[in-house]
Design a protein around this motif. Structure first.
Motif, mmCIF file in Angstrom:
data_model
loop_
_atom_site.group_PDB
_atom_site.id
_atom_site.type_symbol
_atom_site.label_atom_id
_atom_site.label_comp_id
_atom_site.label_asym_id
_atom_site.label_seq_id
_atom_site.Cartn_x
_atom_site.Cartn_y
_atom_site.Cartn_z
ATOM 1 N N LYS A 1 0.839 -1.200 0.000
ATOM 2 C CA LYS A 1 0.000 0.000 0.000
ATOM 3 C C LYS A 1 0.877 1.254 0.000
ATOM 4 N N ALA A 2 0.234 2.411 -0.131
ATOM 5 C CA ALA A 2 0.964 3.682 -0.197
ATOM 6 C C ALA A 2 1.840 3.875 1.037
ATOM 7 N N LYS A 3 3.002 4.482 0.818
ATOM 8 C CA LYS A 3 3.969 4.681 1.893
ATOM 9 C C LYS A 3 4.147 6.164 2.200
ATOM 10 N N SER A 4 4.620 6.446 3.401
ATOM 11 C CA SER A 4 4.830 7.838 3.784
ATOM 12 C C SER A 4 6.113 8.399 3.180
ATOM 13 N N ILE A 5 7.127 7.540 2.956
ATOM 14 C CA ILE A 5 8.372 8.016 2.352
ATOM 15 C C ILE A 5 8.193 8.166 0.848
ATOM 16 N N ASP A 6 9.100 8.886 0.207
ATOM 17 C CA ASP A 6 8.958 9.220 -1.209
ATOM 18 C C ASP A 6 9.632 8.238 -2.163
ATOM 19 N N ALA A 7 10.117 7.094 -1.687
ATOM 20 C CA ALA A 7 10.881 6.177 -2.531
ATOM 21 C C ALA A 7 10.142 5.818 -3.822
ATOM 22 N N ASP A 8 8.885 5.429 -3.725
ATOM 23 C CA ASP A 8 8.109 5.054 -4.911
ATOM 24 C C ASP A 8 7.848 6.266 -5.803
ATOM 25 N N ARG A 9 7.567 7.404 -5.194
ATOM 26 C CA ARG A 9 7.302 8.625 -5.957
ATOM 27 C C ARG A 9 8.542 9.088 -6.720
ATOM 28 N N LEU A 10 9.704 8.912 -6.118
ATOM 29 C CA LEU A 10 10.943 9.301 -6.776
ATOM 30 C C LEU A 10 11.211 8.416 -7.998
ATOM 31 N N GLN A 11 10.926 7.118 -7.880
ATOM 32 C CA GLN A 11 11.099 6.237 -9.036
ATOM 33 C C GLN A 11 10.158 6.648 -10.162
ATOM 34 N N LEU A 12 8.913 6.927 -9.830
ATOM 35 C CA LEU A 12 7.946 7.369 -10.827
ATOM 36 C C LEU A 12 8.405 8.670 -11.488
ATOM 37 N N CYS A 13 8.895 9.604 -10.686
ATOM 38 C CA CYS A 13 9.363 10.889 -11.210
ATOM 39 C C CYS A 13 10.556 10.685 -12.133
ATOM 40 N N ALA A 14 11.471 9.795 -11.768
ATOM 41 C CA ALA A 14 12.630 9.513 -12.612
ATOM 42 C C ALA A 14 12.194 8.941 -13.960
ATOM 43 N N GLU A 15 11.193 8.069 -13.943
ATOM 44 C CA GLU A 15 10.665 7.511 -15.190
ATOM 45 C C GLU A 15 10.088 8.627 -16.067
ATOM 46 N N ALA A 16 9.344 9.531 -15.439
ATOM 47 C CA ALA A 16 8.752 10.640 -16.183
ATOM 48 C C ALA A 16 9.831 11.539 -16.782
ATOM 49 N N MET A 17 10.911 11.774 -16.031
ATOM 50 C CA MET A 17 11.993 12.612 -16.518
ATOM 51 C C MET A 17 12.694 11.966 -17.719
ATOM 52 N N CYS A 18 12.802 10.644 -17.711
ATOM 53 C CA CYS A 18 13.351 9.935 -18.865
ATOM 54 C C CYS A 18 12.440 10.118 -20.080
ATOM 55 N N LEU A 19 11.150 9.939 -19.883
ATOM 56 C CA LEU A 19 10.187 10.096 -20.973
ATOM 57 C C LEU A 19 10.218 11.523 -21.525
ATOM 58 N N GLU A 20 10.318 12.495 -20.651
ATOM 59 C CA GLU A 20 10.374 13.897 -21.078
ATOM 60 C C GLU A 20 11.589 14.150 -21.960
ATOM 61 N N GLU A 21 12.719 13.580 -21.566
ATOM 62 C CA GLU A 21 13.953 13.766 -22.341
ATOM 63 C C GLU A 21 13.856 13.068 -23.694
ATOM 64 N N MET A 22 13.258 11.881 -23.737
ATOM 65 C CA MET A 22 13.162 11.117 -24.974
ATOM 66 C C MET A 22 12.143 11.699 -25.947
ATOM 67 N N LEU A 23 11.032 12.208 -25.401
ATOM 68 C CA LEU A 23 9.928 12.646 -26.247
ATOM 69 C C LEU A 23 9.833 14.167 -26.381
ATOM 70 N N ALA A 24 10.698 14.890 -25.666
ATOM 71 C CA ALA A 24 10.677 16.363 -25.686
ATOM 72 C C ALA A 24 9.290 16.884 -25.320
#
Length: 224
Positions: free
Chosen positions: A116-139
């Motif tokens: 279930k959802a966690k109080s720490i940001d570990a999962d959110r940081l992974q999701l954000c990193a994925e989005a940043m990769c997509l942003e770089e690839m797709l402009a």
């Protein structure tokens, strides 16, 4: 080593490693620097739940939504590569073109997690990193994504704000530095150690001893 155009491919780190790093820097180093791994019931359940999400062949279209599974992504800026569990592409005039597809599409990453959802940001940081990769690839810009937790069967919407993005950048910089030096942080005992699959390899009990030699000598004394 990072150059003017970012990190070269041979220096790219595993994208998913940021989740380990945020949770415990020593855990990340044991897995990604020392190449150690051990399964427990939590990691096994997580792998089983990810099987469908990581089946690229099951990618599909649902009306104006294209659902891509196990989509490979990378970022030269972060020096990272990996796979997104699911990326939904929503047809929109504000989107970006996709090879082999007509129209324009807005990407929306969805990461699947055990529990279930966690109080720490570990999962959110992974999701954000994925989005940043997509942003770089797709402009493009990706302001939001989602975490889907298997226990609650609910999505948690995540705003990919500057705070998360700056943390992602800082964490990957630290990860590259530790990886280059081949350095594993010393153990630091926390509550989550009890359920960590690497507990027997990590030996968080070493924290209260000055050295591994002292720990071994103490263990031998207790066995006598």
């Amino acid at each position: 080593m990072k150059g003017p155009d970012g990190y070269s491919e041979e220096d790219w780190l595993a994208l998913s490693g940021i989740q380990h790093f945020s949770f415990c820097k020593r855990q990340w180093a044991l897995i990604h620097v020392e190449q150690l791994w051990s399964e427990n019931y939590l990691t096994t359940a997580g792998h089983l739940e990810h099987e469908r999400a990581h089946d690229y062949a099951s990618s599909e279209s649902r009306g104006d939504v294209l659902i891509m599974r196990d989509l490979r992504v990378y970022s030269r800026t972060l020096g990272a590569t990996g796979a997104c569990d699911v990326v939904e592409f929503h047809k929109s005039d504000d989107g970006v073109p996709l090879q082999g597809r007509s129209g324009f599409w807005l990407p929306y990453p969805v990461e699947y997690k055990h529990g279930k959802a966690k109080s720490i940001d570990a999962d959110r940081l992974q999701l954000c990193a994925e989005a940043m990769c997509l942003e770089e690839m797709l402009a493009c810009d990706i302001p939001e994504g989602a975490l889907f937790y298997q226990q609650t069967r609910r999505r948690e919407k995540v705003r990919l704000d500057e705070t998360l993005r700056e943390t992602v950048k800082a964490d990957f910089q630290q990860m590259h530095d530790l990886f280059l030096r081949g350095w594993t942080p010393k153990p630091k005992r926390i509550r989550a150690c009890a359920s960590c699959s690497l507990r027997d390899l990590c030996l968080p009990e070493l924290q209260k001893y000055q050295s591994a030699k002292t720990y071994i000598e103490k263990s031998l004394e207790e066995d006598v």
